[in-house]
Scaffold this motif. Structure first.
Motif, mmCIF file in Angstrom:
data_model
loop_
_atom_site.group_PDB
_atom_site.id
_atom_site.type_symbol
_atom_site.label_atom_id
_atom_site.label_comp_id
_atom_site.label_asym_id
_atom_site.label_seq_id
_atom_site.Cartn_x
_atom_site.Cartn_y
_atom_site.Cartn_z
ATOM 1 N N ARG A 1 0.821 -1.213 0.000
ATOM 2 C CA ARG A 1 0.000 0.000 0.000
ATOM 3 C C ARG A 1 0.859 1.270 0.000
ATOM 4 O O ARG A 1 0.390 2.340 0.370
ATOM 5 C CB ARG A 1 -0.940 0.000 1.207
ATOM 6 C CG ARG A 1 -0.237 -0.136 2.556
ATOM 7 C CD ARG A 1 -1.248 -0.286 3.669
ATOM 8 N NE ARG A 1 -0.590 -0.394 4.982
ATOM 9 C CZ ARG A 1 -1.241 -0.562 6.125
ATOM 10 N NH1 ARG A 1 -2.560 -0.659 6.126
ATOM 11 N NH2 ARG A 1 -0.596 -0.648 7.273
ATOM 12 N N SER A 2 2.107 1.135 -0.396
ATOM 13 C CA SER A 2 3.030 2.273 -0.354
ATOM 14 C C SER A 2 2.625 3.393 -1.300
ATOM 15 O O SER A 2 2.982 4.555 -1.083
ATOM 16 C CB SER A 2 4.455 1.806 -0.678
ATOM 17 O OG SER A 2 4.514 1.220 -1.968
ATOM 18 N N LYS A 3 1.866 3.061 -2.376
ATOM 19 C CA LYS A 3 1.424 4.090 -3.327
ATOM 20 C C LYS A 3 -0.091 4.252 -3.331
ATOM 21 O O LYS A 3 -0.648 4.849 -4.248
ATOM 22 C CB LYS A 3 1.914 3.720 -4.729
ATOM 23 C CG LYS A 3 3.429 3.684 -4.869
ATOM 24 C CD LYS A 3 3.838 3.316 -6.283
ATOM 25 C CE LYS A 3 5.363 3.249 -6.414
ATOM 26 N NZ LYS A 3 5.769 2.848 -7.790
ATOM 27 N N ALA A 4 -0.736 3.712 -2.303
ATOM 28 C CA ALA A 4 -2.199 3.758 -2.239
ATOM 29 C C ALA A 4 -2.647 4.995 -1.457
ATOM 30 O O ALA A 4 -3.060 4.909 -0.300
ATOM 31 C CB ALA A 4 -2.748 2.484 -1.604
ATOM 32 N N GLY A 5 -2.515 6.159 -2.089
ATOM 33 C CA GLY A 5 -2.936 7.388 -1.437
ATOM 34 C C GLY A 5 -1.969 7.844 -0.369
ATOM 35 O O GLY A 5 -0.748 7.677 -0.508
ATOM 36 N N ASP A 6 -2.511 8.406 0.701
ATOM 37 C CA ASP A 6 -1.691 8.939 1.787
ATOM 38 C C ASP A 6 -1.101 7.790 2.597
ATOM 39 O O ASP A 6 -1.816 7.083 3.289
ATOM 40 C CB ASP A 6 -2.541 9.848 2.673
ATOM 41 C CG ASP A 6 -1.715 10.594 3.712
ATOM 42 O OD1 ASP A 6 -0.506 10.305 3.829
ATOM 43 O OD2 ASP A 6 -2.284 11.444 4.412
ATOM 44 N N ALA A 7 0.215 7.607 2.502
ATOM 45 C CA ALA A 7 0.893 6.538 3.249
ATOM 46 C C ALA A 7 2.024 7.088 4.094
ATOM 47 O O ALA A 7 2.822 6.324 4.635
ATOM 48 C CB ALA A 7 1.431 5.484 2.285
ATOM 49 N N ASN A 8 2.100 8.413 4.220
ATOM 50 C CA ASN A 8 3.222 9.036 4.933
ATOM 51 C C ASN A 8 2.798 9.837 6.158
ATOM 52 O O ASN A 8 3.546 10.674 6.635
ATOM 53 C CB ASN A 8 3.987 9.953 3.962
ATOM 54 C CG ASN A 8 4.588 9.184 2.806
ATOM 55 O OD1 ASN A 8 5.214 8.150 3.008
ATOM 56 N ND2 ASN A 8 4.365 9.672 1.594
ATOM 57 N N PHE A 9 1.611 9.587 6.660
ATOM 58 C CA PHE A 9 1.119 10.325 7.826
ATOM 59 C C PHE A 9 1.776 9.869 9.125
ATOM 60 O O PHE A 9 1.724 10.562 10.131
ATOM 61 C CB PHE A 9 -0.401 10.189 7.949
ATOM 62 C CG PHE A 9 -0.886 8.767 7.964
ATOM 63 C CD1 PHE A 9 -0.902 8.025 9.127
ATOM 64 C CD2 PHE A 9 -1.314 8.168 6.789
ATOM 65 C CE1 PHE A 9 -1.334 6.717 9.135
ATOM 66 C CE2 PHE A 9 -1.752 6.846 6.781
ATOM 67 C CZ PHE A 9 -1.765 6.120 7.960
ATOM 68 N N SER A 10 2.394 8.687 9.088
ATOM 69 C CA SER A 10 3.059 8.169 10.282
ATOM 70 C C SER A 10 4.231 7.291 9.867
ATOM 71 O O SER A 10 4.104 6.478 8.946
ATOM 72 C CB SER A 10 2.091 7.345 11.135
ATOM 73 O OG SER A 10 2.790 6.654 12.164
ATOM 74 N N PHE B 1 -6.102 1.596 3.573
ATOM 75 C CA PHE B 1 -5.380 2.520 2.694
ATOM 76 C C PHE B 1 -6.207 3.806 2.631
ATOM 77 O O PHE B 1 -7.364 3.838 3.073
ATOM 78 C CB PHE B 1 -5.152 1.927 1.299
ATOM 79 C CG PHE B 1 -6.395 1.416 0.632
ATOM 80 C CD1 PHE B 1 -7.254 2.272 -0.043
ATOM 81 C CD2 PHE B 1 -6.711 0.063 0.681
ATOM 82 C CE1 PHE B 1 -8.413 1.797 -0.649
ATOM 83 C CE2 PHE B 1 -7.872 -0.414 0.071
ATOM 84 C CZ PHE B 1 -8.715 0.459 -0.601
ATOM 85 N N PHE B 2 -5.626 4.876 2.100
ATOM 86 C CA PHE B 2 -6.302 6.165 2.166
ATOM 87 C C PHE B 2 -6.193 6.897 0.830
ATOM 88 O O PHE B 2 -5.289 7.691 0.591
ATOM 89 C CB PHE B 2 -5.723 7.001 3.307
ATOM 90 C CG PHE B 2 -5.926 6.355 4.641
ATOM 91 C CD1 PHE B 2 -7.126 6.485 5.315
ATOM 92 C CD2 PHE B 2 -4.935 5.556 5.201
ATOM 93 C CE1 PHE B 2 -7.339 5.853 6.526
ATOM 94 C CE2 PHE B 2 -5.130 4.919 6.412
ATOM 95 C CZ PHE B 2 -6.348 5.070 7.083
ATOM 96 N N VAL B 3 -7.140 6.567 -0.065
ATOM 97 C CA VAL B 3 -7.218 7.224 -1.366
ATOM 98 C C VAL B 3 -8.439 8.140 -1.384
ATOM 99 O O VAL B 3 -9.491 7.801 -0.841
ATOM 100 C CB VAL B 3 -7.298 6.201 -2.515
ATOM 101 C CG1 VAL B 3 -6.007 5.413 -2.617
ATOM 102 C CG2 VAL B 3 -8.477 5.245 -2.339
ATOM 103 N N GLU B 4 -8.308 9.289 -2.019
ATOM 104 C CA GLU B 4 -9.415 10.231 -2.086
ATOM 105 C C GLU B 4 -10.374 9.893 -3.219
ATOM 106 O O GLU B 4 -11.537 10.297 -3.203
ATOM 107 C CB GLU B 4 -8.881 11.653 -2.251
ATOM 108 C CG GLU B 4 -8.066 12.129 -1.058
ATOM 109 C CD GLU B 4 -7.679 13.586 -1.172
ATOM 110 O OE1 GLU B 4 -8.219 14.281 -2.065
ATOM 111 O OE2 GLU B 4 -6.829 14.038 -0.386
#
Length: 499
Positions: A418-427, A471-474
């Motif tokens: 899920r490294s490229k599935a939307g926001d993956a850098n919040f933590s 995962f976090f996709v918009e």
């Protein structure tokens, strides 16, 4: 004319405000799952007090209604008749002078053993006293009860709380209670530091310590929590499974749930199991427990998050959801009894099932986007491979987000990237790639995944190898590619879309 212009101006402003409000609502709801339960607002973690009563499933849950991070715990409440469509109700249990309301369970007291009334719904939960003085002594957690005579609409806390005082253990919580017919008593399974302690009671008010399990077996990378003791009928007689959530110390770091297969005689749980077994290898299935009063069927729901990053995942007015409900069973593989999880979607009329049949993929990529184009990011897909082979499933959207999942034959592992599935850098603790070993040694491989707008749950080889991931996709995934470097025969391809 001025009056008309004034009215027109008011209507224009009103419509503009409505549009802005709708845009803001869409922004807040962009990560809201379609068919997984999530609270209307506020923070949520562990499922609590799950019970089936008169055709209705009751889900209580750890809840902070005032903010989207963990805080003073209440019991939220929701009900469903099909485990997919949920109605949220007013808060069931509020903090009081004994403390906040931590995790626990609920039972139906059919024979009025507690004296609250025949058929009373009784909740057994941990009171957590946040006062510094009690915390220093380690006596800040103890077990209490409450009862409902109107099917969970209103609750009365027992005046004699706590019913099980703390014996001097820092972590003393999460009671899961069941009726054990063989010994004619209620049995409480309780998390006590890095072990499980069993207590017995005839009336839910007075408890006697029975035994302890776990000090020298299993994973001990973190505190033990949220246990559940389950009975399964097998051709070899009854088998018992003890679920134990652990934080941290999971197979992909952070939170996870291990299990032990053994026997229980009403007093002692015994297991000859030497290996560590995980119910779900994914990072986002924790604190899962089962519904009571479902006869011989075991239906589990878990909290779909991980304590490594739960407080920091993208959110607006609400945070966290639950996993899809799963039916648990036991399967014997190479002389080991293993826990199997399968989603309850098979029995639901809410799904539009499309049979796609077989597909041969020759050394390359097959575009499966047409199967999920109208799903709006919420669907189930399943298939089988005649022969085990490395493959990737690539979910993507017009913004360039990608979720890659599949099987690697060289390592014999299922994976989710899920490294490229939307926001993956919040933590920095958000686990980018997770894996699960293939347990079944068979030539045919079956694969099943449930995708929602912010999650994927994989049930491979009939539910022996499982991976649950957020995962976090918009923008919902609407493109799907199947990739393999060898020629593979895909059969029994099915797609289910939530109506």
């Amino acid at each position: 004319m001025k009056k008309y212009l004034g009215i027109l101006l008011i209507l224009t402003i009103f419509n503009s405000c409505q549009t802005a409000a709708k845009k803001e609502n869409n922004l807040q709801e962009k990560y809201r799952p379609s068919y997984h339960f999530s609270p209307k607002k506020g923070w949520m973690n562990d499922p609590n007090g799950m019970v089936y009563l008169d055709g209705t499933y009751h889900l209580f849950f750890q809840h902070n209604p005032d903010t989207t991070v963990w805080g003073p715990m209440h019991w939220g409440h929701a009900t469903s008749t099909d485990l997919i469509h949920w109605e949220e109700h007013p808060i069931a249990l509020f903090p009081d002078s004994l403390g906040t309301i931590f995790s626990g369970s609920a039972v139906i007291d059919k024979d009025n053993t507690a004296g609250f009334g025949k058929g009373a719904l009784v909740a057994i939960f941990t009171h957590h006293n946040p006062k510094i003085e009690e915390a220093k002594t380690g006596l800040h957690q103890y077990q209490s009860i409450a009862y409902s005579l109107d099917k969970g609409k209103s609750w009365t806390k027992y005046v004699g709380n706590p019913v099980l005082p703390n014996p001097g253990i820092w972590d003393f919580r999460d009671p899961k209670v069941m009726w054990h017919a063989g010994s004619g008593q209620w049995v409480m399974t309780l998390a006590t530091k890095q072990s499980i302690t069993f207590y017995g009671s005839k009336n839910l008010k007075e408890w006697t310590r029975l035994s302890e399990f776990g000090n020298e077996v299993g994973a001990h990378g973190g505190v033990w929590e949220c246990p559940d003791l389950l009975r399964f009928e097998t051709p070899e007689g009854d088998k018992w499974v003890l679920l134990v959530s652990i934080n941290p110390g999971g197979p992909n770091t952070g939170s996870a749930t291990q299990y032990f297969v053994g026997d229980f005689d009403g007093t002692t749980f015994r297991s000859d199991q030497k290996d560590i077994r995980w119910m779900d290898y994914g990072p986002d299935n924790y604190a899962g427990v089962t519904f009571s009063n479902t006869e011989n069927r075991q239906i589990l729901m878990g909290w779909m998050s991980n304590w490594a990053y739960a407080n920091t995942v993208p959110a607006s007015s609400w945070r966290s959801g639950m996993t899809i409900p799963r039916t648990l069973s036991l399967q014997k593989v190479s002389e080991r009894w293993l826990l199997v999880s399968t989603p309850i979607t098979d029995e639901l009329g809410a799904w539009d099932t499309q049979e796609k049949g077989g597909v041969q993929v020759k050394n390359g990529t097959d575009d499966w986007s047409k199967y999920i184009g109208e799903a709006n990011g919420a669907f189930e897909l399943s298939f089988a491979l005649d022969k085990v082979a490395t493959f990737d499933l690539v979910l993507s959207n017009g913004k360039g987000d990608e979720l890659v999942l599949g099987f690697d034959e060289a390592t014999n592992q299922f994976f989710v990237d899920r490294s490229k599935a939307g926001d993956a850098n919040f933590s920095p603790t958000f686990i980018k790639r997770t894996v699960a070993p293939r347990i079944l040694d068979a030539e045919t491989l079956t694969y099943r995944l449930l995708v929602d707008r912010n999650s994927v749950e994989i049930f491979a080889d009939g539910g022996l190898s499982n991976l649950s991931s957020l995962f976090f996709v918009e923008q919902p995934f609407d493109l799907l590619m199947f990739r393999s470097s060898t020629t593979v025969n895909v059969r029994d391809l099915r797609v289910k879309v939530i109506k």
